[in-house]
Structures are given as C-alpha cells and as structure tokens.
Design a protein around this motif. Structure first.
Motif, short mmCIF file in Angstrom:
data_model
loop_
_atom_site.label_atom_id
_atom_site.label_comp_id
_atom_site.label_asym_id
_atom_site.label_seq_id
_atom_site.Cartn_x
_atom_site.Cartn_y
_atom_site.Cartn_z
N ASP A 122 44.10 39.54 -83.26
CA ASP A 122 45.45 39.81 -82.45
C ASP A 122 45.31 40.02 -81.14
OD1 ASP A 122 47.86 40.67 -81.33
OD2 ASP A 122 48.25 41.80 -83.07
N PRO A 123 45.45 38.98 -80.29
CA PRO A 123 44.96 39.03 -78.79
C PRO A 123 45.65 40.15 -78.09
CG PRO A 123 45.28 36.85 -79.49
CD PRO A 123 45.83 37.49 -80.49
N GLU A 124 46.82 40.62 -78.46
CA GLU A 124 47.54 41.63 -77.75
C GLU A 124 46.62 43.03 -77.95
OE1 GLU A 124 52.19 40.59 -77.31
OE2 GLU A 124 51.59 41.11 -79.46
N GLU A 125 46.31 43.23 -79.37
CA GLU A 125 45.39 44.26 -79.75
C GLU A 125 44.13 44.31 -78.87
OE1 GLU A 125 43.35 46.47 -83.66
OE2 GLU A 125 44.07 44.18 -83.61
N LEU A 126 43.46 43.18 -78.86
CA LEU A 126 42.40 43.08 -77.92
C LEU A 126 42.42 43.24 -76.72
CD1 LEU A 126 40.69 39.95 -79.75
CD2 LEU A 126 40.52 42.39 -80.37
N THR A 127 43.70 42.91 -75.90
CA THR A 127 44.07 43.41 -74.58
C THR A 127 44.13 44.93 -74.66
OG1 THR A 127 45.28 41.51 -74.14
CG2 THR A 127 45.70 43.30 -72.93
N LEU A 128 44.47 45.49 -75.40
CA LEU A 128 44.42 47.17 -75.49
C LEU A 128 43.19 47.68 -75.24
CD1 LEU A 128 47.43 47.97 -77.99
CD2 LEU A 128 47.43 47.76 -75.43
N PHE A 129 42.20 46.99 -76.14
CA PHE A 129 40.76 47.35 -76.28
C PHE A 129 40.37 47.09 -74.81
CE2 PHE A 129 41.01 47.53 -80.76
CZ PHE A 129 40.51 48.46 -80.94
N HIS A 130 40.63 45.91 -74.32
CA HIS A 130 40.01 45.41 -72.71
C HIS A 130 40.27 46.60 -71.85
CE1 HIS A 130 38.63 42.06 -74.95
NE2 HIS A 130 39.74 41.40 -74.69
N ASN A 131 41.75 46.78 -71.92
CA ASN A 131 42.22 47.96 -70.92
C ASN A 131 41.53 49.22 -70.84
OD1 ASN A 131 43.95 45.99 -69.87
ND2 ASN A 131 45.75 46.79 -71.22
N ILE A 132 41.23 49.82 -72.25
CA ILE A 132 40.70 51.02 -72.37
C ILE A 132 39.32 51.13 -71.99
CG2 ILE A 132 40.00 52.69 -74.16
CD1 ILE A 132 42.35 51.83 -75.80
N HIS A 133 38.65 49.90 -72.26
CA HIS A 133 37.03 50.04 -71.95
C HIS A 133 36.89 49.02 -70.69
CE1 HIS A 133 37.31 50.47 -76.22
NE2 HIS A 133 36.49 51.34 -76.14
N SER A 134 37.66 49.25 -69.97
CA SER A 134 37.36 48.37 -68.44
C SER A 134 37.07 49.63 -67.45
CB SER A 134 38.63 47.69 -67.93
OG SER A 134 39.70 48.70 -67.87
N VAL A 135 37.01 50.80 -68.13
CA VAL A 135 36.65 52.11 -67.37
C VAL A 135 35.77 52.77 -68.40
CG1 VAL A 135 38.46 52.26 -65.89
CG2 VAL A 135 38.53 53.41 -67.97
N VAL A 136 34.94 53.65 -67.44
CA VAL A 136 33.86 54.48 -68.43
C VAL A 136 34.70 55.72 -68.77
CG1 VAL A 136 31.46 55.69 -68.25
CG2 VAL A 136 31.93 53.63 -67.14
N THR A 137 34.41 55.92 -70.14
CA THR A 137 34.91 57.24 -70.90
C THR A 137 33.91 58.39 -70.91
OG1 THR A 137 36.46 55.79 -72.17
CG2 THR A 137 36.31 58.07 -72.81
N PRO A 138 34.00 59.39 -70.41
CA PRO A 138 33.24 60.40 -70.34
C PRO A 138 32.88 60.89 -71.84
CG PRO A 138 34.87 60.97 -68.74
CD PRO A 138 35.47 59.82 -69.47
N GLY A 139 31.30 61.30 -72.10
CA GLY A 139 31.11 61.66 -73.34
C GLY A 139 30.96 60.57 -74.36
#
Length: 645
Positions: A122-139
């Motif tokens: 699902d390209p839309e679902e993958l875009t949500l993953f791309h947005n989340i992981h375009s920055v570093v998440t602490p921990g």
C-alpha cells in the motif's frame, strides 16, 4: 458510547475513536441495549435528536463530538470526514519499494518488516512509514530496511537487513571515481528512477547542440561504445550527475567531497561550483580535447604497488599517473614501453594490468599538448569560476598549495591542471576520519578495493551502483544500508508523491509498536519532604466559632455570605504554611482572580473550603464541598477562585 463501555474521563477520546471508525467503515455504530427513548427529553421526543439503536450510514461530512464526564473532563470537537477512496494504482512506481524502519530493538524492526511482507503493498501506508522515519527517533537502537515488490499477486522482499545503530554522528563523504568505471548499459535500469531520468534529460538538452545522444551512450549495450573516449567522459559525468541528484533529493548532504581524476568534475557539481549543464559540457570538452589533439599512442596500467615503491622501478619513459593508495597506483606512458613494463612486473608476481583509455596516456607528460586546447574549451563553459568550499578536498593540487588563489576556485585552469598532473588521491585520502561513511558515486564501485585497504576499518565504504544487472536493487540496498549506518534518507523522494491525508482503509501503524520490556526503569523517589510542588489545605468554618461568629451579620439577599477577602486570606494562610513561615513575614500579590460562586454559611453545617496551590506557576484554586444524602455520599466541586501569583 454504550457500545464501548463507561469510560468516564476517557469518554472524549473514545467518542472521537467511534467517529473515526465510522468514517473508515462508512457506518456509525449503533448503541447497545437501547430499547426505548426517554420521554423527559423534549429534543428526543420531537425528533431533533435521534439515538442510534442500529448501525447508520453516514450522511454528510461533518460530525460533532460532545462528551461530558462527571469527573470534570469535557471534550468538544468538530470532525471532518476523510471520504477519499482507496486507489492503489494511483501511485504506481517503476521501481520496487524501499522501506526503512527503526525500533527500540531489532525484534521491533523485524516485526514491522514481517507485517509489511504479509500484506499487499500500500503506497499510502509506506508514505506514513517514510514520514515517520525521515527523522531520528530517540531511543530507537534497532534499524532495518526491506525492498518490497509484488510478484504473482504476492508481496516479496528483494533485500532485507536489520542491525543496531549506536547513535554516533559520523561524517559523510562523497567519493567520485573516474576513468575505468564505465561499462555498457550502465544507465539503463537507473532511468526508471524519476530523479535520475530528469537529470539525464537536462544533460541531453545541454548536449543537443553538439549532436550527442547521452541517453543512447548510457543505455547502449554495445561492448565497443566506450572505445570512443568522448563517450566514456560523457557517460561517467551523466551517471554522476544523476546519482548526485538522487542523493540530494534524499537529503543526504556530504560533509566532504573527494574525486579521483575526472571525478573532480563530480566534486564540482556536488559542491555547487558547476551546474549539471556546465559539468556535462566540461566532460565534453575534456573528451574533445583528447580527440582533437595529436598525441602519441599511449597506455595506462593499474599496478599493485604504491607510487613510492613503483616509482624507482619505472622506465624513464613511464610516469606514475595516479597515487591511488599504499598498495595501488596507475602508470602512464608510451603504449609499447608500458606494455613491456607490465609484462615484466607480471612475470615477477606483481599485479599489473593495462586499463582502456583509448590509447591516451592521461596524467603524464604525454598529455601536455592537450592542455591549451582544453583550457580554451573550458573557458567557454566555465565563464564565472566559483569559489570551492572547504568540503571539497583536492586531489589534483598538493595540500600545501590549497591556499593559493589558483586552487581556491573551480576554474578552467583548475580543471585543466586536473587533466595534466598526477592524481594525488592517496595523499588526500589520509584526511578521511576513522569513522566516516563513504559513498562512491560512479557507474560502478571502481575505488572500493582501494578505499577498504587504505582507510580505517571503522569507516563504512559503499558504492551506489555495480556492474551488471540489478542496479536499481543494488542502489536501494545501498540506501537501506546507509540508513542502518546512521544516515536518515527521505525515502519518499524516490516515489510518486502521495496526497495527504491518506485514503480511508489505509492500515493503522500503532499496533506495530513493540515495547522493550527487558529493560528496568527505576523511578526516583524523593527522600526529602521539603521538595514541595503543591500545597493543599481543607478549612472548616462554622458560624458558631468565636472566630467567625461576627459573620452572622454578613447578609446578602437573606443569606449569610462568606466574604471574598476571607477566602484570599485562606489562600495566604495555606501558602505560608507550605513555606513554613509566619503570615506576617510573607507578602502576596493577587492578580487575575476569577469568582465563580460565593460561599454561603449555614447554621446547621460546616463550610468546607479546599485550597490548592501550584508551587510551580502560582496558580491556585479554592473549591467548596457539599455532601448530601442519597444512596451513596456524593460531592459536587465548584471552582471559586483561580489566579496567578
């Protein structure tokens, strides 16, 4: 919310969830156990309000949520429904889908990757993953990637890796290799990447007046295509321009740039000293000068020895053209002499191999005649030389001369000097830090073996491309590996832009979060009772007390009223008690006091006033507590005063 249950303070958020689920499913859920309406509510009786006793189709695009809780938590929000239908074909991509994922541990990452492989892409679902992981998440110490493709209606992974990331900040280096990295068909698969193909189109337009078809050069599988040295220069430059654009579109910006031979044209483009059009025309000038100038029949050969070791062994006619590394160099000279020397070295067990350069002895005394011609051509291309940034470390000028005016600019003179003089790659590569990430940007990883033998083992070196089929998969795997090593590429730049918000039916992501329960988290317990963040006191007041008997005369509309000034004094008293100081030593200033209701005395009951003070911001609240007699004791809380001290 009877189909969810009694949620008290959480009734607001559960109401919102109910509406969102309704928008997703197209139906609002009916309430359970609702049999007959109440007759004491006029709005229900006359039909202005309808209680859902069954699922109801959504009419309209707005829903109002009003939730009231006996605990004092109220929620009011107007929601607009997202009625966009799901259309998976809308965001069709010509390349497989790369997904990067992070988590608190490696099992968290594997859980997400396994979930993605178990369902249709699902390209839309993958875009949500791309947005989340375009920055570093602490921990998030775990990182991984997968490359997804649909084959025979099944989602398959074409490449996958998971590892730990230590949060170390590592310098990023772009490495541009030169002659010898070209191979037939090297750009054919890469043309499926929109960013890359757009860069090639720019090069194509710049070369049209020259009668050159750059797309044919980089996609042709003719094994003789690069026998023409002009095609080799143009092909390498075009590939480097396209790959550099891909890196910058991903947000991967180098801390330093280094080039080998003609690779310094790639440095100039990455540094912003040359535009794509200028770089491709500069490569054209380099090739044309080589063809038009009458030169001896020369040859170049790669040698498995450092330049310091091979230099004393070279015949007088042979020059050391490239200082590659401690155990690698390139020689240049007349074809017959070079060939004989290569044979002698091979007989002694020393690696020596002739490299194809169209019979031109580059970076030696034998190319000097092409210098003036190249300089004149470059002056027509590089009309306004730009200052080289400190990121670009030169391999054509000795380090002790970097501050000279001629070395500071990317000028026609600088690029001409690059052609005529030896490549000082070994000397400059010593500047690469021990923990650097190196990305080789070229048609294939020509310098990987040299780099891995000459730099620190703690460095991470990788090439964006390889020779042969599967170049797009190799590029996506490289980007995924860079993510694991600590880079943060913006993956969605590789794919068609998805319109947000995503359509209804896009899978939720929250259920994929996995907590790390192996680690114990200790909560510090304050040992000192002097650490006070708030103060609370209950004051019991009776008109029968001598202290308050005089208030019997404070009558308003036939009722005994407790004065507002007395309430402020109670706040003052509570503050002083919390500070362990007498009231006469503490001054207070009241501002922004809001009176909701004034307390009423009773002859039969105590007046209970609760004073609460926040020591952090000075806000205080005074409330009055009533107790009545029903099946159970109950209390109603009225806010009296609120102010900032």
């Amino acid at each position: 919310m009877s189909n969810i249950g009694f949620t008290a303070a959480a009734s607001g958020i559960t109401s919102i969830i109910k509406v969102l689920l309704g928008y997703q499913n197209g139906l609002f859920a009916g309430n359970l156990h609702y049999n007959k309406p109440r007759h004491d509510i006029n709005a229900i009786k006359d039909g202005r309000i309808c209680i859902l006793d069954d699922h109801c189709h959504i009419n309209g695009n707005y829903a109002a949520v009003n939730a009231f809780s006996v605990t004092g938590v109220n929620a009011h929000v107007l929601l607009k429904g997202n009625r966009k239908p799901k259309d998976l074909a809308k965001y069709k991509s010509n390349i497989p889908h790369l997904v990067t994922v992070s988590g608190r541990q490696d099992t968290s990452v594997k859980k997400v990757l396994d979930n993605l492989k178990s369902r249709p892409i699902d390209p839309e679902e993958l875009t949500l993953f791309h947005n989340i992981h375009s920055v570093v998440t602490p921990g998030h110490l775990g990182r991984g990637y997968t490359i997804l493709e649909t084959q025979e209606n099944q989602t398959v992974s074409l490449g996958e890796a998971v590892n730990y990331f230590d949060y170390a900040k590592r310098p990023l280096w772009f490495v541009y290799s030169g002659m010898g990295s070209q191979w037939p068909g090297m750009g054919a698969e890469l043309m499926n990447i929109p960013i890359f193909s757009a860069a090639i189109e720019r090069c194509q337009k710049a070369l049209e007046p020259k009668g050159i078809d750059i797309m044919q050069i980089i996609t042709s599988t003719d094994p003789d295509i690069f026998n023409n040295i002009l095609n080799a220069f143009l092909g390498i430059a075009a590939i480097q321009i396209g790959l550099t654009d891909v890196m910058y579109a991903l947000g991967l910006v180098p801390d330093n740039i280094i080039g080998h031979s003609v690779g310094e044209l790639g440095c100039a483009y990455a540094d912003g000293c040359l535009t794509a059009e200028e770089m491709i025309l500069a490569a054209y000038s380099r090739g044309q000068a080589s063809i038009e100038t009458k030169l001896i029949k020369g040859s170049m050969a790669a040698i498995g020895m450092g330049y310091k070791q091979i230099l004393p062994l070279c015949p007088p006619e042979v020059d050391v053209a490239c200082h590659n590394g401690p155990d690698s160099s390139t020689i240049s000279g007349p074809a017959d002499v070079t060939a004989q020397f290569v044979a002698e070295l091979s007989a002694k067990g020393i690696f020596a191999k002739t490299v194809p350069t169209a019979n031109i002895a580059y970076h030696s005394r034998y190319i000097a005649a092409a210098g003036s011609n190249l300089l004149q051509m470059l002056k027509k291309v590089i009309k306004n030389p730009r200052l080289r940034s400190e990121r670009w470390v030169s391999t054509s000028v000795p380090q002790e001369d970097w501050n000279n005016a001629a070395a500071k600019y990317c000028s026609p003179e600088y690029q001409t000097n690059n052609l005529l003089n030896p490549v000082l790659f070994e000397e400059t590569s010593h500047l690469i830090p021990n923990n650097a990430i190196l990305i080789e940007i070229a048609p294939r990883g020509l310098l990987q073996a040299i780099l891995k033998r000459s730099i620190s083992p703690d460095c991470f070196s990788i090439s964006l491309t390889k020779k042969g089929n599967g170049n797009v998969i190799h590029l996506l795997q490289t980007i995924g590996k860079l993510y694991i090593e600590g880079c943060t590429p913006d993956i969605k730049a590789l794919y068609p832009m998805v319109e947000l918000p995503v359509s209804a039916g896009t899978p939720m992501l929250s259920q994929l979060v996995e907590w790390m329960h192996l680690q114990e988290w200790y909560v510090p317990k304050p040992q000192s009772t002097e650490i006070i963040t708030c103060a609370f006191c209950e004051h019991l007041i009776s008109v029968h007390d001598k202290e308050h008997n005089y208030l019997r005369g404070n009558i308003s509309q036939g009722k005994m009223i407790y004065p507002i000034g007395g309430i402020l004094v109670l706040v003052w008293d509570t503050l002083c008690m919390s500070m362990l100081l007498p009231k006469k030593e503490v001054s207070v200033h009241f501002t922004d006091v809001h009176i909701e209701v004034q307390p009423i005395f009773s002859e039969e009951k105590l007046l209970r006033l609760h004073v609460a003070i926040n020591k952090g911001n000075g806000l205080f609240e005074v409330s009055i507590l009533f107790r009545g007699r029903c099946n159970n004791d109950w209390a109603t809380l009225f806010r009296l005063l609120r102010k900032e001290m």
